[in-house]
Design an enzyme around this catalytic site. Structure first.
Site, short mmCIF file in Angstrom:
data_model
loop_
_atom_site.label_atom_id
_atom_site.label_comp_id
_atom_site.label_asym_id
_atom_site.label_seq_id
_atom_site.Cartn_x
_atom_site.Cartn_y
_atom_site.Cartn_z
N SER A 99 7.10 2.84 95.23
CA SER A 99 5.73 3.07 94.72
C SER A 99 5.20 2.76 93.28
O SER A 99 5.73 1.83 92.82
CB SER A 99 5.40 4.42 95.38
OG SER A 99 3.91 4.77 95.01
N ASP A 238 -1.28 0.88 93.10
CA ASP A 238 0.33 1.07 92.41
C ASP A 238 0.91 -0.18 93.36
O ASP A 238 0.61 -0.84 93.67
CB ASP A 238 0.68 2.46 93.01
CG ASP A 238 0.72 2.43 94.45
OD1 ASP A 238 0.07 1.55 95.03
OD2 ASP A 238 1.34 3.41 94.74
N ASP A 240 3.13 -0.60 95.72
CA ASP A 240 3.06 -0.92 97.20
C ASP A 240 1.54 -0.90 97.70
O ASP A 240 1.27 -1.27 99.04
CB ASP A 240 3.93 0.04 97.97
CG ASP A 240 3.42 1.18 98.06
OD1 ASP A 240 3.24 1.99 97.28
OD2 ASP A 240 3.46 2.03 99.20
N ASP A 242 -0.92 1.29 98.07
CA ASP A 242 -1.41 2.21 99.07
C ASP A 242 -2.43 3.28 97.92
O ASP A 242 -2.89 4.10 98.67
CB ASP A 242 -0.52 3.00 99.82
CG ASP A 242 0.44 3.87 99.07
OD1 ASP A 242 0.70 3.79 97.76
OD2 ASP A 242 1.24 4.78 99.66
#
Length: 472
Positions: A99, A238, A240, A242
């Protein structure tokens, strides 16, 4: 290795090889033993752009194959795209991502066929991993059929059905691409709604962008870009993809919980589930019931499921980092937006930009209309877990300890301990101290009447933590 608020996390040197194979094997065994998968069932794997993710993904694919499942490689796509695709196939999935944390760390997010795993699943997977840790010897990486394009296309189709045609026409939006796996889809979806889109800051080196505690370096970039290009907003996500990031026309980031609030009103939600760290003004800002939880998407999902079990409909959730989850289907523009009970950065970006465009206002004016208390947050990085644990134990030991620690800020009116210590001072200001659940960080959240007061309280709070750590 440990589970935090968002999956398994650890140093790359700890996760590569044995640990990633071990936890992938444990997850496969858990799915098979619990009846959530059958031998030979597909399981979908994707990753972010940090350097270690492809090798960790290959190790997991090899382990999953040996455990009796049939991995499918979805490449580098956003976490919500992977979850949506796997759920559409009735299959489990793994996302290799750390993340927002630095590239020397990484992690794995695990998804059952119906969405994110919960805390009970985490315990079961950990127990299985512990039981086989010394027996797992085959760490050979594997390969799998690739379905990245079709998975990305399904997510793109979902995002193309959220707003009316040309819903963002007239807006000029910068997309801070950096190293997020959402960078190309963000450009495409915004342009698809008629926005004038300017890609910015693309990087082949991984950049850890935390949407909840945006760095000063990032804000400097945003302010320069909005001024130079006359942008209405800069948006990003961010690593990834999400958690969303949205700035106003001055380059100032909007709070993630404000984005969640905007989506709750946009969807016509009846129940909004959000952690205790989200703004205290949310309860008065919409026609929905607010349920407060501990920090982390598993707790938000638990709250959403409880609302559904109680007979509620139109249930959604959001976090202070802006990640948006839907537990119910919602109808938008005559089409059904299916439930996606994992964090998504695209829906809050689209809803927020659309609201500003509908109102014909700048994003700063749109945000000001909600009249929320001014909130701010930051963290002390590389803060030893033992030190943060000792500090929280000291503050929880007696009311006098908490009062003494916060005495330089003011007198304590009340305090709650849902997740960390959230204290209201006699003058109404709020300070919330909480160790991170997935990194060696100490977080501080504050609320005050003005930006100046919030910034001052945040600075003072972090100074108190530093001083206590130094004495201890």
């Amino acid at each position: 290795m440990k589970f935090g608020t968002s999956g398994l996390r650890g140093l790359v040197t700890e996760l590569e090889g044995h640990a990633s194979a071990l936890y992938a094997t444990a997850f496969a065994r858990y799915l098979l033993e619990s009846g959530k998968a059958k031998p030979g069932d597909p399981i979908y794997v994707a990753g972010d752009f940090r350097p270690s993710s492809p090798d960790i993904a290959a190790t997991c694919i090899g382990a999953l194959s040996r455990a009796g499942l049939s991995p499918v490689d979805c490449g580098a796509i956003p976490t919500p795209a992977l979850a949506l695709y796997a759920m559409s196939k009735g299959a489990a999935s793994l996302m290799i991502t750390g993340s927002h944390i630095p590239a020397d760390r990484n992690g794995i997010k695990f998804y059952r066929p119906d969405g994110e795993i919960d805390k009970q699943d985490e315990l079961a997977i950990t127990t299985l991993a512990d039981s086989m840790a010394s027996d797992l010897l085959d760490l050979a990486p594997g390969s799998a059929p690739k379905e990245e394009a079709v998975a990305a296309a399904l997510f793109a189709a979902r995002n193309a059905a959220i707003l009316p045609e040309n819903g963002l026409a007239g807006l000029k939006i910068g997309v801070y691409q950096h190293s997020t796996v959402a960078r190309d889809q963000l450009v495409d979806v915004l342009a698809g709604y008629g926005a004038d889109v300017l890609p910015l800051g693309r990087s082949e080196t991984f950049i850890p962008v935390d949407t909840e505690a945006v760095s000063e370096q990032s804000i400097v970039l945003f302010r320069a870009w909005t001024a130079e290009h006359s942008l209405d907003a800069v948006v990003s996500a961010d690593g990834d993809g999400d958690r969303p990031l949205v700035t106003d026309e001055t380059g100032t980031p909007l709070r993630g919980d404000l984005l969640g609030l905007i989506v709750a009103n946009f969807l016509g939600a009846r129940v909004a589930v959000t952690p205790v760290t989200s703004n205290s003004g949310i309860e008065a800002s919409g026609d929905f019931r607010v349920v407060r939880t501990r920090v982390g998407s598993p707790f938000v999902i638990e709250g959403m499921l409880s609302a559904l079990a109680a007979g509620d409909g139109a249930v959604m959730g959001f976090e202070a980092n802006g990640g948006l989850l839907t537990a119910s289907d919602f109808t938008l523009n005559g089409t059904t937006l299916s439930a996606l009970p994992t964090r998504d950065s695209f829906l809050p970006v689209l809803a927020t930009l659309y609201l500003a465009r509908q109102q014909g206002k700048t994003l700063s004016a749109t945000a000001a209309d909600f009249r929320l208390p001014i909130a701010a947050a930051d963290r002390l990085e590389n803060f030893p877990v033992a030190t943060s644990s000792a500090l929280m134990a000291h503050l929880r030991a007696t009311p006098d300890n908490l009062a003494g620690f916060l005495a330089p800020l003011g007198r304590v009116r009340s305090s709650t301990d849902v997740d960390g210590l959230r204290t209201t001072l006699e003058d109404g200001r709020i300070i919330h101290l909480r160790p991170s659940g997935n990194a060696p960080e100490m977080r501080c959240y504050v609320e005050a009447a003005t930006e100046e007061d919030a910034a001052s309280l945040l600075r003072q709070g972090l100074d108190l933590i530093r001083a206590w750590a130094a004495r201890s």
